[in-house]
Design an enzyme around this catalytic site. Structure first.
Site, PDB file in Angstrom:
ATOM      1  N   LYS A 156       0.860  -1.188   0.000  1.00  0.00           N
ATOM      2  CA  LYS A 156       0.000   0.000   0.000  1.00  0.00           C
ATOM      3  C   LYS A 156       0.893   1.233   0.000  1.00  0.00           C
ATOM      4  O   LYS A 156       1.867   1.298   0.765  1.00  0.00           O
ATOM      5  CB  LYS A 156      -0.887  -0.025   1.251  1.00  0.00           C
ATOM      6  CG  LYS A 156      -1.900   1.109   1.328  1.00  0.00           C
ATOM      7  CD  LYS A 156      -2.761   0.989   2.589  1.00  0.00           C
ATOM      8  CE  LYS A 156      -3.885   2.027   2.594  1.00  0.00           C
ATOM      9  NZ  LYS A 156      -4.756   1.904   3.777  1.00  0.00           N
TER      10      LYS A 156
ATOM     11  N   SER B 208      -9.708   2.154   2.577  1.00  0.00           N
ATOM     12  CA  SER B 208      -8.796   2.869   1.710  1.00  0.00           C
ATOM     13  C   SER B 208      -7.789   1.975   0.995  1.00  0.00           C
ATOM     14  O   SER B 208      -7.189   2.395   0.016  1.00  0.00           O
ATOM     15  CB  SER B 208      -8.038   3.914   2.539  1.00  0.00           C
ATOM     16  OG  SER B 208      -7.226   3.267   3.514  1.00  0.00           O
TER      17      SER B 208
ATOM     18  N   SER C 113     -10.202  -0.130   6.780  1.00  0.00           N
ATOM     19  CA  SER C 113      -9.583  -0.098   5.443  1.00  0.00           C
ATOM     20  C   SER C 113      -8.867  -1.355   4.989  1.00  0.00           C
ATOM     21  O   SER C 113      -8.451  -1.425   3.842  1.00  0.00           O
ATOM     22  CB  SER C 113      -8.593   1.056   5.359  1.00  0.00           C
ATOM     23  OG  SER C 113      -9.299   2.243   5.167  1.00  0.00           O
TER      24      SER C 113
HETATM   25  N1  GLN Z   1     -13.343   4.762   5.834  1.00  0.00           N
HETATM   26  C1  GLN Z   1     -12.702   5.145   7.050  1.00  0.00           C
HETATM   27  C2  GLN Z   1     -12.241   6.566   6.968  1.00  0.00           C
HETATM   28  O1  GLN Z   1     -12.414   7.153   5.978  1.00  0.00           O
HETATM   29  C3  GLN Z   1     -11.576   4.220   7.372  1.00  0.00           C
HETATM   30  C4  GLN Z   1     -10.352   4.455   6.595  1.00  0.00           C
HETATM   31  C5  GLN Z   1      -9.221   3.618   7.052  1.00  0.00           C
HETATM   32  O2  GLN Z   1      -9.409   2.611   7.734  1.00  0.00           O
HETATM   33  N2  GLN Z   1      -8.018   4.035   6.705  1.00  0.00           N
HETATM   34  O3  GLN Z   1     -11.690   7.111   7.881  1.00  0.00           O
END
Ligand code: GLN
Length: 502
Positions: A82, A167, A191
């Site tokens: 990532k 994400s 995410s």
């Molecule tokens: N969707 C969540 C956010 O926007 C989680 C994102 C994540 O876990 N990095 O904060």
């Protein structure tokens, strides 16, 4: 070439490991197949940076070690990283324009451990900007496409491309499309698990502190969890073993030994008490998710586990608390992007103007929204009303879990309240997007390990995941129950797009 390409990229990580050990093919041959797969998968936009030369050099080094009888646990395993993990000398963007051009002079601890274990880096996977999002649509480098498509007869023929979740959307799409054997992800509010659920694969968020955050671009430091994304539970166990471990460079890293997680995969869950929390039901949650959850309960019961109804009464406040705490920490973490030290700079009349211009040009709309919310809830006068209250709610959510784990060994719930949605859907409505995280954020607030396992298909033919949440540092039970679920679900469906297949 084509036949052998898809033949090798069909194998799981554990199969590849065993066949490499038997010298049925070389790491170089395998890596060549994965580089071809990566290129075939370009329409998905899963990668921001491809590193084929580095991959080949790493694979050759792995082959040389094996020839000397010095093979390491992940020798020759091609993975995606990532693009939130700093990789020394390799562009690291965090999905943001503001870091365009940033080549870190250091390597994150987790990726360093993976390279030490012999893994091969295929490239840096696309993600939501600074990991903020649930769709991978906030990336400056464009959205990622989910390799899955709805059945053509569904939703009045709506066959628009779908989001992979976020994400870690690029990581999940690459693994699901067989363009990487495994990937690293990070999970701040879901995410790793939500994109795994949307893409029909495995996502494991370990306990907070299990994997070092050092060198991972910070979103919300008290909630960020690095972890693996794979195609099987066994592969997640193998990856985690090489990613985890105490790191003196991260003060929140746990000084605990790392178990051999594969040994926990005994298939035996007789007598394991599994909590079923009635709070994991969202208004409007589709019937197929509820039905799948009940099937999951039955599968575990048939394997000898004991389902137990439990209550997690503060779950309903978790999402609201998360969307105060995460932006608060983000606004503080993102203050460092000022045009002085990292990435982009837009010159201005003076230093203040330079900061303003750089940040205005460098951050996308969602990141700006989070910085504004975070700054607001931390400001004098609102700190007590919002931030402090959210921290109290966080404690209550964590206490719910502590009480539940006095009675049960693991918890079973859906991973997300929906299947993948279309690219562009929900993007004008941040609240609808945030609601997606309702089932994943509680485990982040409490720092508990949780795995998403593909368990069935939605009415539209899209993958749906179930998650197992465990006690702190008990990834072994999470993996063991997860594997029993995986075996029972027999999820052998394939996405519409698999690299190397036409
Ligand atoms: N969707 C969540 C956010 O926007 C989680 C994102 C994540 O876990 N990095 O904060």
């Amino acid at each position: 070439m084509r036949a052998s390409l898809s033949a090798l990229t069909e194998l799981s990580l554990s199969e590849v490991r065993d066949r490499l050990a038997r010298k049925e093919f070389s790491a170089r041959e395998l890596t060549e197949c994965y580089i071809a797969a990566l290129q075939a998968a370009r329409p998905l936009n899963a990668f921001i940076t491809e590193t084929p030369e580095r991959a080949l050099a790493m694979a050759e080094a792995a082959d040389r070690r094996r020839a000397r009888g010095e093979a390491r646990p992940l020798d020759g395993i091609p993975i995606a990283v990532k693009d939130l993990f700093c990789t020394k000398g390799v562009l690291t963007t965090a999905g943001s324009r503001i870091l365009d051009g940033f080549e870190p002079p250091y390597e994150s601890t987790v990726t360093e451990k993976l390279w030490q274990a012999g893994a091969v880096m295929l490239g840096k996977a696309n993600l939501d900007e600074f990991a903020m999002g649930s769709s991978n649509a906030t990336s400056y480098y464009g959205p990622v496409e989910n390799p899955w498509r709805r059945r053509s007869e569904s939703k009045a023929g709506d066959n628009r491309p779908l989001v992979p979740g976020g994400s870690s959307g690029g990581s999940a799409a690459a693994v699901a499309a067989h363009a990487a054997l495994a990937a690293t992800g990070t999970d701040t509010g879901g995410s790793i698990r939500q994109p795994a659920s949307y893409c029909g694969i495995i996502g494991l968020k370990p306990t907070y502190g299990r994997c070092s955050r050092w060198g991972v671009v910070a979103y919300a430091s008290s909630l960020d969890h690095p972890g693996p994304i794979t195609r099987t539970v066994r592969d997640a166990a193998i990856m985690l073993r090489s990613m985890a471990g105490h790191d003196p460079k991260d003060s929140t890293s746990a000084p605990l030994p790392v178990p051999d997680y594969e040994r926990a995969l005994t298939g035996d869950i007789r007598g394991v008490r599994v909590g079923i929390p009635c709070e994991y039901r969202a208004p409007g949650m589709p019937d197929d998710i509820e039905a799948l959850w009940q099937r999951g309960v039955e599968w575990l019961r048939q394997a000898g586990a004991v389902p137990v109804e439990i209550r997690l009464p503060h779950t309903k406040y978790a999402l609201a608390a998360y969307y105060i705490i995460a932006p608060a920490e983000a606004s503080s973490n993102l203050a460092r992007y000022d045009g002085v030290r990292f990435g982009q700079r837009v010159e201005g009349g003076g230093v203040d103007e330079m900061y303003e211009q750089t940040r205005a040009a460098g951050f996308g709309a969602e990141v700006r929204r989070r910085v504004l919310i975070g700054t607001y809830v931390l400001s004098a006068g609102y700190y007590d009303a919002y931030y402090l209250k959210a921290q109290r709610v966080r404690t209550l959510v964590a206490r719910d879990f502590t009480a539940a784990f006095e009675e049960v060994d693991a918890i079973l719930a859906p991973t997300a309240p929906s299947a993948a949605f279309a690219i562009g859907e929900n993007s004008g409505d941040p609240i609808a997007m945030y609601l997606n995280d309702a089932f994943t954020v509680p485990a982040n607030l409490a720092g508990l390990p949780a795995i998403s396992v593909p368990a069935g298909l939605s009415a539209d033919g899209l993958p749906l995941g179930l998650q197992i949440i465990g006690r702190a540092f008990d990834e072994e039970t999470v993996l063991r129950v997860g594997q029993v679920l995986e075996t029972a679900a027999q999820f052998h469906h394939r996405p519409a797009f698999v690299a190397g297949e036409t």
